[in-house]
Scaffold this active site. Structure first.
Site, short mmCIF file in Angstrom:
data_model
loop_
_atom_site.label_atom_id
_atom_site.label_comp_id
_atom_site.label_asym_id
_atom_site.label_seq_id
_atom_site.Cartn_x
_atom_site.Cartn_y
_atom_site.Cartn_z
N ARG A 183 12.49 22.99 -8.87
CA ARG A 183 11.40 22.58 -8.03
C ARG A 183 10.12 23.48 -8.72
NH1 ARG A 183 10.17 25.89 -4.11
NH2 ARG A 183 12.40 26.63 -3.57
N TYR B 143 -7.60 3.83 -0.74
CA TYR B 143 -6.53 3.17 -0.73
C TYR B 143 -6.18 3.38 0.78
CZ TYR B 143 -1.48 3.21 -0.51
OH TYR B 143 -0.08 2.94 -0.19
N ASP C 298 -9.53 10.29 -7.55
CA ASP C 298 -8.45 9.24 -7.86
C ASP C 298 -8.70 8.46 -9.16
OD1 ASP C 298 -6.34 7.48 -7.68
OD2 ASP C 298 -6.03 7.51 -5.62
N LYS D 268 1.50 3.29 -10.90
CA LYS D 268 1.07 2.28 -11.18
C LYS D 268 0.81 2.13 -12.85
CE LYS D 268 -0.16 1.53 -6.84
NZ LYS D 268 0.53 2.58 -6.06
C1 LIG Z 1 -5.72 4.26 -5.68
C2 LIG Z 1 -4.63 4.69 -5.09
N1 LIG Z 1 -4.30 5.96 -4.77
C3 LIG Z 1 -3.04 6.34 -4.59
C4 LIG Z 1 -2.04 5.49 -4.11
C5 LIG Z 1 -0.80 6.33 -3.59
O1 LIG Z 1 0.32 6.24 -4.55
P1 LIG Z 1 1.75 6.19 -4.34
O2 LIG Z 1 2.00 4.90 -3.68
O3 LIG Z 1 2.31 6.33 -5.71
O4 LIG Z 1 2.13 7.33 -3.58
C6 LIG Z 1 -2.40 4.13 -4.18
C7 LIG Z 1 -1.04 3.28 -4.02
O5 LIG Z 1 -1.41 2.15 -4.00
C8 LIG Z 1 -3.46 3.75 -4.80
O6 LIG Z 1 -3.59 2.47 -4.86
#
Ligand SMILES: Cc1ncc(COP(=O)(O)O)c(C=O)c1O
Length: 429
Positions: free
Chosen positions: A82, A135, A218, A243
């Site tokens: 962890r 998102y 992000d 992704k």
């Molecule tokens: C821009 C963006 N940030 C964060 C996330 C969240 O990521 P996760 O699905 O790996 O938790 C996504 C998911 O589609 C995303 O497109």
């Protein structure tokens, strides 16, 4: 002579020229001598690590819990998965290379990375400034969950200049401390850009006394190849590693990177919330990173063919693609300064709203109808009813998410096959 597998030697490169990140993705941060000479990092599927002595155990905890500074020659010992694990440590070291970050922490998902990072920086009573759209999952976390802890989300539109919204933002912050500014650029799904450098300056203006809000970016859509937010003044960069970093639509993971100082509270909270990724996910990501540049480059090349085709199609109203930004467009200058390429995400609006968008999605044969992005296969989805379904329709419209909008993540297929599929699906709309 023994080979030097140290990180310092790898970074130095040869003949005075440091190696590029893609050249180090197969070896950096891993010493085969510690694993029977295995060329690849083995999977350390273990929950805990045996200490050589009680004194070692004590020393490892002192460093891990920040009870004393780590000695110059002292390595941080492994304690418990962890806190960390060799697969994650090697992965974290490799990820730092692309963003030129000092430190990285890998998480069980992009959402785990976002939630842990934001909770490390915001406190009850704070405002949390955010770009819009985000998102859908992130939007929910901020507007439906963190609000219950008296953290007030205050949005601004991606694609607009700071001058145009600073006064109204300040009104809505209404004197609260700003814990963090969360920016998603390009925004999911509209591809609208936020100027990171001017947000960093805004953060300085919104600070009070010793406190300055952390700028968290992000970078899932373009990073780490085509945008490096830390260079433009961000404090922390976040990925949904599900992704492009993972790249094969077969794992869920996240990452956060920044300076040692900025990462310290994030790493500490990861330990106590237990939001880290497991060793198997770490291993899969190590494998993926070896082909990251090839995949992202091939996807970006394909996306241009698709975007150009869509732009010229009579059944398409608008295409939101960074490669189409023209000189004079307000976001063009930001793109030129901040991005090294347009990436492989396209949003486009078909004539005829949701019914036409659904006919298009249902007619696709090669492109899969699924949420997520950045994988080797092309994916299409309908943000208004899928990834961003949770956002009320009026807010969707305000953020530029229309009923006819399709989000397309372009993969590594032959571009002519992609064009043929998109063309026949558009004929069905
Ligand atoms: C821009 C963006 N940030 C964060 C996330 C969240 O990521 P996760 O699905 O790996 O938790 C996504 C998911 O589609 C995303 O497109």
């Amino acid at each position: 002579m023994k080979r030097d597998h140290s990180k310092a030697a790898a970074r130095k490169g040869v003949a005075g020229r440091p190696f590029r990140p893609e050249s180090l993705m197969m070896s950096y941060g891993y010493d085969p001598g510690l694993s029977e000479g295995a060329i690849k990092t083995p999977i350390f599927q273990t929950s805990t690590f045996v200490f050589e002595s009680a004194e070692d155990g004590k020393a490892f905890f002192e460093v891990a819990y920040g009870l004393r500074e780590q000695g110059a020659e002292e390595s941080s010992g492994l304690i418990y998965s962890r806190l960390n694990n060799p697969d994650l440590e090697v992965l974290e070291d490799r990820l730092t290379l692309w963003d030129e970050a000092e430190a990285c922490a890998v998480f069980a998902s992009g959402m785990a990375a976002l939630a842990t990072t934001l909770l490390a920086y915001v406190r009850p009573g704070d405002a949390l400034v955010l770009s819009e759209p985000l998102y859908g999952g992130t939007d929910h976390l901020l507007k439906r969950f963190l609000v219950e802890f008296d953290i007030t989300p205050v949005g601004f539109p991606a694609g607009a200049s700071v001058d145009s919204f600073e006064a109204s933002l300040r009104d809505r912050i209404a004197g609260r401390r700003v814990g963090a500014i969360l920016v998603e650029t390009p925004a999911n799904p509209t591809n609208a850009l936020v100027d990171i450098a001017s947000i960093a300056k805004l953060a300085a203006r919104l600070g009070t006394g010793d406190h300055r809000p952390a700028v968290v970016v992000d970078n899932t859509f373009l990073g780490p190849l085509w945008q490096q937010p830390l260079r433009h003044g961000a404090d922390l960069v976040i990925y949904s590693a599900t992704k492009f970093l993972g790249g094969h639509s077969d794992l869920i993971a996240g990452a956060c990177l920044g300076s040692h100082k900025a990462m310290a509270p994030v790493r500490a909270l990861r330990t106590f919330m237990g939001t880290m990724a497991g060793p198997w996910t770490g291993w899969l990501l190590l494998r993926s990173l070896e082909t990251l540049k090839m995949r992202m480059t091939a996807q970006m090349k394909n996306a241009r063919y698709v975007a150009d085709f869509l732009r010229d199609h009579p059944k398409v109203d608008r295409v939101h693609y960074l490669g189409h930004l023209e000189q004079g467009h307000p976001m063009h200058e930001v793109y030129r300064r901040q991005c090294a390429g347009p990436g492989s995400l396209i949003a486009f609006e078909v004539r005829g709203g949701e019914p036409a968008a659904f006919r298009f999605l249902n007619a696709l044969t090669l492109v899969q109808l699924a949420v997520s992005l950045g994988g080797t296969e092309s994916l299409a989805e309908h943000p208004a009813s899928m990834t961003h379904a949770d956002i009320p329709p009026d807010d969707q419209r305000r953020m530029g998410i229309s009923p006819g909008m399709i989000r397309l993540s372009v993969g590594v297929e032959h571009y002519e096959d992609l064009l043929a599929d998109v063309q026949q699906a558009l004929e069905q709309t």
